[in-house]
Motif scaffolding. Structure first.
Motif, PDB file in Angstrom:
ATOM      1  N   PRO A  29      10.474  39.154 108.627  1.00  0.00           N
ATOM      2  CA  PRO A  29       9.581  39.725 107.806  1.00  0.00           C
ATOM      3  C   PRO A  29       9.806  39.851 106.455  1.00  0.00           C
ATOM      4  O   PRO A  29      10.889  40.239 106.002  1.00  0.00           O
ATOM      5  N   GLN A  30       9.136  38.796 105.466  1.00  0.00           N
ATOM      6  CA  GLN A  30       9.594  39.004 104.150  1.00  0.00           C
ATOM      7  C   GLN A  30       8.210  38.302 103.507  1.00  0.00           C
ATOM      8  O   GLN A  30       7.224  37.932 104.042  1.00  0.00           O
ATOM      9  N   GLN A  31       8.327  38.440 102.270  1.00  0.00           N
ATOM     10  CA  GLN A  31       7.095  38.304 101.363  1.00  0.00           C
ATOM     11  C   GLN A  31       7.316  36.888 100.544  1.00  0.00           C
ATOM     12  O   GLN A  31       6.236  36.750  99.794  1.00  0.00           O
ATOM     13  N   GLN A  32       8.269  36.569 100.539  1.00  0.00           N
ATOM     14  CA  GLN A  32       8.546  35.479  99.494  1.00  0.00           C
ATOM     15  C   GLN A  32       7.810  34.264  99.571  1.00  0.00           C
ATOM     16  O   GLN A  32       7.300  33.523  98.746  1.00  0.00           O
ATOM     17  N   PHE A  33       7.734  33.774 100.926  1.00  0.00           N
ATOM     18  CA  PHE A  33       6.808  32.219 101.092  1.00  0.00           C
ATOM     19  C   PHE A  33       6.447  32.253 102.655  1.00  0.00           C
ATOM     20  O   PHE A  33       6.664  33.142 103.534  1.00  0.00           O
ATOM     21  N   ASN A  34       5.195  31.355 103.083  1.00  0.00           N
ATOM     22  CA  ASN A  34       4.888  31.066 104.212  1.00  0.00           C
ATOM     23  C   ASN A  34       5.662  30.266 104.783  1.00  0.00           C
ATOM     24  O   ASN A  34       6.334  29.232 104.076  1.00  0.00           O
ATOM     25  N   VAL A  95      -0.635  38.740 101.117  1.00  0.00           N
ATOM     26  CA  VAL A  95      -1.448  38.092 101.243  1.00  0.00           C
ATOM     27  C   VAL A  95      -1.854  36.875 100.147  1.00  0.00           C
ATOM     28  O   VAL A  95      -2.495  36.016 100.372  1.00  0.00           O
ATOM     29  N   ASN A  96      -1.385  37.256  98.916  1.00  0.00           N
ATOM     30  CA  ASN A  96      -1.705  36.281  97.869  1.00  0.00           C
ATOM     31  C   ASN A  96      -0.600  35.266  97.662  1.00  0.00           C
ATOM     32  O   ASN A  96      -0.484  34.271  96.675  1.00  0.00           O
ATOM     33  N   CYS A  97       0.345  35.056  98.516  1.00  0.00           N
ATOM     34  CA  CYS A  97       1.098  34.035  98.511  1.00  0.00           C
ATOM     35  C   CYS A  97       0.944  32.716  98.799  1.00  0.00           C
ATOM     36  O   CYS A  97       0.192  32.414  99.881  1.00  0.00           O
ATOM     37  N   HIS A  98       1.056  31.719  97.847  1.00  0.00           N
ATOM     38  CA  HIS A  98       0.801  30.364  98.036  1.00  0.00           C
ATOM     39  C   HIS A  98       1.953  29.489  97.988  1.00  0.00           C
ATOM     40  O   HIS A  98       1.791  28.456  97.644  1.00  0.00           O
ATOM     41  N   ASP A  99       3.054  30.017  98.478  1.00  0.00           N
ATOM     42  CA  ASP A  99       4.320  29.166  98.629  1.00  0.00           C
ATOM     43  C   ASP A  99       4.539  29.123 100.233  1.00  0.00           C
ATOM     44  O   ASP A  99       4.381  29.967 100.830  1.00  0.00           O
ATOM     45  N   PHE A 100       4.936  27.723 100.356  1.00  0.00           N
ATOM     46  CA  PHE A 100       4.950  27.196 101.619  1.00  0.00           C
ATOM     47  C   PHE A 100       6.246  26.498 101.832  1.00  0.00           C
ATOM     48  O   PHE A 100       6.706  25.479 101.228  1.00  0.00           O
ATOM     49  N   ILE A 101       7.242  26.770 102.757  1.00  0.00           N
ATOM     50  CA  ILE A 101       8.077  26.158 103.302  1.00  0.00           C
ATOM     51  C   ILE A 101       7.783  25.350 104.674  1.00  0.00           C
ATOM     52  O   ILE A 101       7.472  26.336 105.664  1.00  0.00           O
ATOM     53  N   ILE A 102       8.034  24.054 104.583  1.00  0.00           N
ATOM     54  CA  ILE A 102       7.714  23.431 106.108  1.00  0.00           C
ATOM     55  C   ILE A 102       9.058  22.822 106.586  1.00  0.00           C
ATOM     56  O   ILE A 102       9.690  22.061 105.962  1.00  0.00           O
ATOM     57  N   LEU A 103       9.338  23.419 107.664  1.00  0.00           N
ATOM     58  CA  LEU A 103      10.862  22.962 108.211  1.00  0.00           C
ATOM     59  C   LEU A 103      10.475  21.671 109.099  1.00  0.00           C
ATOM     60  O   LEU A 103       9.668  21.879 109.998  1.00  0.00           O
ATOM     61  N   CYS A 104      11.011  20.542 108.894  1.00  0.00           N
ATOM     62  CA  CYS A 104      10.843  19.546 109.570  1.00  0.00           C
ATOM     63  C   CYS A 104      12.137  19.471 110.757  1.00  0.00           C
ATOM     64  O   CYS A 104      13.369  18.887 110.463  1.00  0.00           O
ATOM     65  N   ASP A 105      11.877  20.004 111.925  1.00  0.00           N
ATOM     66  CA  ASP A 105      13.020  20.167 113.064  1.00  0.00           C
ATOM     67  C   ASP A 105      13.097  19.096 113.693  1.00  0.00           C
ATOM     68  O   ASP A 105      12.434  18.643 114.682  1.00  0.00           O
ATOM     69  N   ASP A 106      13.945  18.155 113.302  1.00  0.00           N
ATOM     70  CA  ASP A 106      14.692  16.954 113.999  1.00  0.00           C
ATOM     71  C   ASP A 106      15.792  16.744 113.549  1.00  0.00           C
ATOM     72  O   ASP A 106      16.629  17.423 112.942  1.00  0.00           O
ATOM     73  N   ASN A 107      16.484  15.769 114.280  1.00  0.00           N
ATOM     74  CA  ASN A 107      17.843  15.486 114.029  1.00  0.00           C
ATOM     75  C   ASN A 107      17.919  14.938 112.722  1.00  0.00           C
ATOM     76  O   ASN A 107      19.149  15.176 111.942  1.00  0.00           O
ATOM     77  N   ASN A 108      17.032  14.029 112.084  1.00  0.00           N
ATOM     78  CA  ASN A 108      17.064  13.489 111.059  1.00  0.00           C
ATOM     79  C   ASN A 108      18.640  12.729 110.618  1.00  0.00           C
ATOM     80  O   ASN A 108      19.305  12.972 109.619  1.00  0.00           O
ATOM     81  N   TYR A 109      19.148  11.987 111.822  1.00  0.00           N
ATOM     82  CA  TYR A 109      20.741  11.679 111.539  1.00  0.00           C
ATOM     83  C   TYR A 109      20.749  10.402 110.623  1.00  0.00           C
ATOM     84  O   TYR A 109      21.963  10.370 109.915  1.00  0.00           O
TER      85      TYR A 109
END
Length: 287
Positions: A29-34, A95-109
């Motif tokens: 639970p945090q407010q910094q980003f989505n 609710v006014n947060c417009h920062d987004f972290i997109i986690l690309c969950d792959d091996n990416n080796y």
């Protein structure tokens, strides 16, 4: 408030803890980003040892990049999350947060896999970050063997990935400088402050598209550098092959591919600009 997006490539062997890490981030639970968790396994077919399967895999990976691009466009335009495409989303308590972290969950080796994500960020004015989850091959094999049958990767594939995994190296590839290394860890909470701090700082590092023109002299220099990098990469690939007959066959194939790549890059530079960073993408197309 403008939207800020950071695409985060998770890197590591199967069973290194990438999905566990993603689940942990989603639970905080945090407010910094989505947080948006994009798990490649939700899009990719089961691995098979056939040529058609490899072709299908490459097509599916291209579609995933298209999905990410679409998601970024929607976020930039509306700060809207396409829930019909993305299954796991953790909205900020602000609710006014417009920062987004997109986690690309792959091996990416392979570095080329990560570089495509980097290019996507540069094209869309997003931030790019990497998290490398370090994991000893023996430990990964042990964890993998304990998985349910439908989630287990074959031991042969895992060992091959262990040999081929390209660890982030910002000294040689400057675009990989924004990387967080996480040592083998079963409890990410003890590193919560540094992880959240890394994400917050990464959101400030928005990439800008390239705009410089390439002169004939510069083009020839880039082609020369690419040729040297391709030759070096071919040598590295062949060193992993112990069978002499297979090595000879693979050598001919790689040399032909090297010539084709050089021709493609030469044609591309006549129409648009490229950078030294772009060369890395072509080098790893040899894989």
């Amino acid at each position: 408030m403008s939207t800020r997006i950071c695409l985060v490539a998770l890197i590591g062997l199967p069973a290194a803890g990438k999905s566990t890490f993603s689940s942990w981030i989603l639970s905080i639970p945090q407010q910094q980003f989505n947080v948006i968790h994009l798990c490649y396994d939700d899009f990719l077919p089961a691995q098979e040892h056939t040529l058609n399967a490899e072709i299908e895999l490459k097509l599916q990976r291209s579609k995933i990049l298209e999905t990410i691009n679409l998601l970024i466009c929607e976020l930039n335009e509306n700060a809207y999350i396409a829930r019909d495409i993305i299954k796991s989303v953790k909205l900020s308590e602000n609710v006014n947060c417009h920062d987004f972290i997109i986690l690309c969950d792959d091996n990416n080796y392979y570095r080329s896999m990560r570089y495509k994500l980097y290019q996507l960020c540069r094209q869309n004015k997003c931030a790019y970050a990497q998290i490398y989850l370090e994991c000893d091959l023996k430990l990964a094999l042990g964890r993998n063997s304990a998985r349910p049958d439908n989630e287990r990767v074959s031991e042969e594939i895992l060992q091959r990935m262990g040999r081929r995994l390209e660890i982030p190296n910002s000294a040689k590839h400057r675009w990989e400088e924004n990387t967080l290394f996480l040592e083998e860890c079963d409890n990410f909470t003890i590193k919560k402050a540094s992880i959240l701090g890394f994400f917050s700082k990464s959101l400030d590092k928005i990439l800008q598209p390239l705009s410089q023109c390439v002169t004939t002299e510069t083009m020839m220099s880039l082609l020369h550098q690419l040729d040297l990098l391709l030759r070096k990469r071919i040598s590295e690939i062949l060193q992993l092959e112990n069978d002499l007959a297979e090595r000879s066959k693979k050598s001919k194939m790689l040399i032909a591919k090297r010539k084709k790549l050089l021709q493609e890059v030469r044609k591309k530079t006549e129409k648009e600009s490229i950078s030294i960073d772009d060369l890395n993408m072509y080098v790893h197309l040899l894989n």
